[in-house]
Write a protein that holds these residues in place. Structure first.
Motif, mmCIF file in Angstrom:
data_model
loop_
_atom_site.group_PDB
_atom_site.id
_atom_site.type_symbol
_atom_site.label_atom_id
_atom_site.label_comp_id
_atom_site.label_asym_id
_atom_site.label_seq_id
_atom_site.Cartn_x
_atom_site.Cartn_y
_atom_site.Cartn_z
ATOM 1 N N LEU A 98 1.163 -1.143 -0.069
ATOM 2 C CA LEU A 98 0.287 0.087 -0.040
ATOM 3 C C LEU A 98 0.811 1.209 -0.019
ATOM 4 O O LEU A 98 0.472 2.092 -0.773
ATOM 5 C CB LEU A 98 -0.942 -0.091 1.275
ATOM 6 C CG LEU A 98 -2.197 0.976 1.096
ATOM 7 C CD1 LEU A 98 -3.067 0.507 0.134
ATOM 8 C CD2 LEU A 98 -2.990 0.653 2.471
ATOM 9 N N ASP A 99 1.899 1.192 0.701
ATOM 10 C CA ASP A 99 2.986 2.319 0.714
ATOM 11 C C ASP A 99 3.459 2.476 -0.723
ATOM 12 O O ASP A 99 3.473 3.792 -1.195
ATOM 13 C CB ASP A 99 4.110 2.004 1.840
ATOM 14 C CG ASP A 99 3.624 2.260 3.157
ATOM 15 O OD1 ASP A 99 2.422 3.008 3.270
ATOM 16 O OD2 ASP A 99 4.356 1.851 4.068
ATOM 17 N N VAL A 100 3.999 1.758 -1.293
ATOM 18 C CA VAL A 100 4.319 1.757 -2.682
ATOM 19 C C VAL A 100 3.386 2.313 -3.652
ATOM 20 O O VAL A 100 3.586 3.174 -4.349
ATOM 21 C CB VAL A 100 4.958 0.355 -3.245
ATOM 22 C CG1 VAL A 100 5.308 0.441 -4.721
ATOM 23 C CG2 VAL A 100 6.250 -0.283 -2.523
ATOM 24 N N LEU A 101 2.216 1.753 -3.642
ATOM 25 C CA LEU A 101 1.083 2.145 -4.320
ATOM 26 C C LEU A 101 0.737 3.732 -4.093
ATOM 27 O O LEU A 101 0.614 4.503 -5.025
ATOM 28 C CB LEU A 101 -0.085 1.300 -3.987
ATOM 29 C CG LEU A 101 -1.301 1.809 -4.755
ATOM 30 C CD1 LEU A 101 -1.246 1.538 -6.266
ATOM 31 C CD2 LEU A 101 -2.585 0.916 -4.400
ATOM 32 N N PHE A 102 0.579 4.195 -2.812
ATOM 33 C CA PHE A 102 0.291 5.356 -2.235
ATOM 34 C C PHE A 102 1.622 6.440 -2.913
ATOM 35 O O PHE A 102 1.283 7.523 -3.551
ATOM 36 C CB PHE A 102 0.067 5.786 -0.971
ATOM 37 C CG PHE A 102 -1.040 5.209 -0.535
ATOM 38 C CD1 PHE A 102 -2.159 5.200 -1.298
ATOM 39 C CD2 PHE A 102 -1.403 4.851 1.055
ATOM 40 C CE1 PHE A 102 -3.499 4.623 -0.761
ATOM 41 C CE2 PHE A 102 -2.605 4.550 1.250
ATOM 42 C CZ PHE A 102 -3.584 4.399 0.630
ATOM 43 N N GLU A 106 0.871 9.106 -5.723
ATOM 44 C CA GLU A 106 1.272 10.759 -5.299
ATOM 45 C C GLU A 106 2.315 11.406 -6.320
ATOM 46 O O GLU A 106 2.035 12.439 -6.673
ATOM 47 C CB GLU A 106 1.881 10.812 -3.824
ATOM 48 C CG GLU A 106 2.041 12.102 -3.464
ATOM 49 C CD GLU A 106 2.810 12.238 -1.866
ATOM 50 O OE1 GLU A 106 2.736 13.412 -1.157
ATOM 51 O OE2 GLU A 106 3.327 11.013 -1.562
ATOM 52 N N SER A 107 3.518 10.482 -6.763
ATOM 53 C CA SER A 107 4.277 10.860 -7.665
ATOM 54 C C SER A 107 3.534 11.450 -8.981
ATOM 55 O O SER A 107 3.710 12.532 -9.614
ATOM 56 C CB SER A 107 5.368 9.858 -8.154
ATOM 57 O OG SER A 107 6.011 9.515 -7.107
ATOM 58 N N ILE A 108 2.572 10.654 -9.453
ATOM 59 C CA ILE A 108 1.744 10.925 -10.526
ATOM 60 C C ILE A 108 0.743 12.376 -10.302
ATOM 61 O O ILE A 108 0.543 13.171 -11.342
ATOM 62 C CB ILE A 108 1.020 9.926 -11.084
ATOM 63 C CG1 ILE A 108 1.868 8.595 -11.655
ATOM 64 C CG2 ILE A 108 -0.026 10.318 -12.612
ATOM 65 C CD1 ILE A 108 1.469 7.541 -11.937
#
Length: 114
Positions: A98-102, A106-108
C-alpha cells in the motif's frame, strides 16, 4: 459513491479488517461499527458484505473464529474473530504494498496540470 470509489474501497477492506483484528479480537457487528466510526462512515457496510470477507480471510488462514460463551450478560454465545500469525505477516506485506502504491499515485498526482 461512484463505481470507481466502490472498487477502491473494496481493494483495501481486507487490510483494514486485519488491522482492526491486530489490535483486538472482535465480533462481526463490532467490526462493522469500528470500520464505520474510525472512517467517518466511509467504510459503512452491512453484515451481508462483511461476513463473506471474514469467511474468505478465514479460508485463507489469516484469521480464525471462536465462540465466546463467557459473557454472562448475554444468553447467546458470540462469534469472535482473531488474527493469526499468517494474518499478521500478510498485514505487514499489505502495508508495504500500500505504501508503494500510495507513493506511485502521489508522484503522478503531483505532476503539473489539473
Amino acid at each position: 459513491m461512484n463505481k470507481i470509489g466502490r472498487q477502491l474501497k473494496k481493494g483495501v477492506i481486507d487490510i483494514l479488517i486485519l488491522k482492526l483484528l491486530s489490535i483486538e479480537n472482535m465480533y462481526g457487528y463490532q467490526l462493522i461499527q469500528e470500520l464505520d466510526n474510525k472512517s467517518d462512515s466511509v467504510f459503512l457496510m452491512k453484515e451481508g458484505t462483511l461476513y463473506p470477507i471474514l469467511y474468505r480471510l478465514e479460508d485463507n488462514n489469516l484469521i480464525e473464529s471462536y465462540w465466546d460463551k463467557e459473557d454472562a450478560k448475554r444468553k447467546v454465545p458470540r462469534k469472535y474473530y482473531k488474527i493469526k500469525d499468517e494474518g499478521l505477516n500478510e498485514l505487514e506485506n499489505m502495508k508495504e504494498e500500500l505504501d508503494v502504491l500510495f507513493n506511485a499515485v502521489e508522484s503522478i498526482m503531483n505532476l503539473g496540470g489539473v
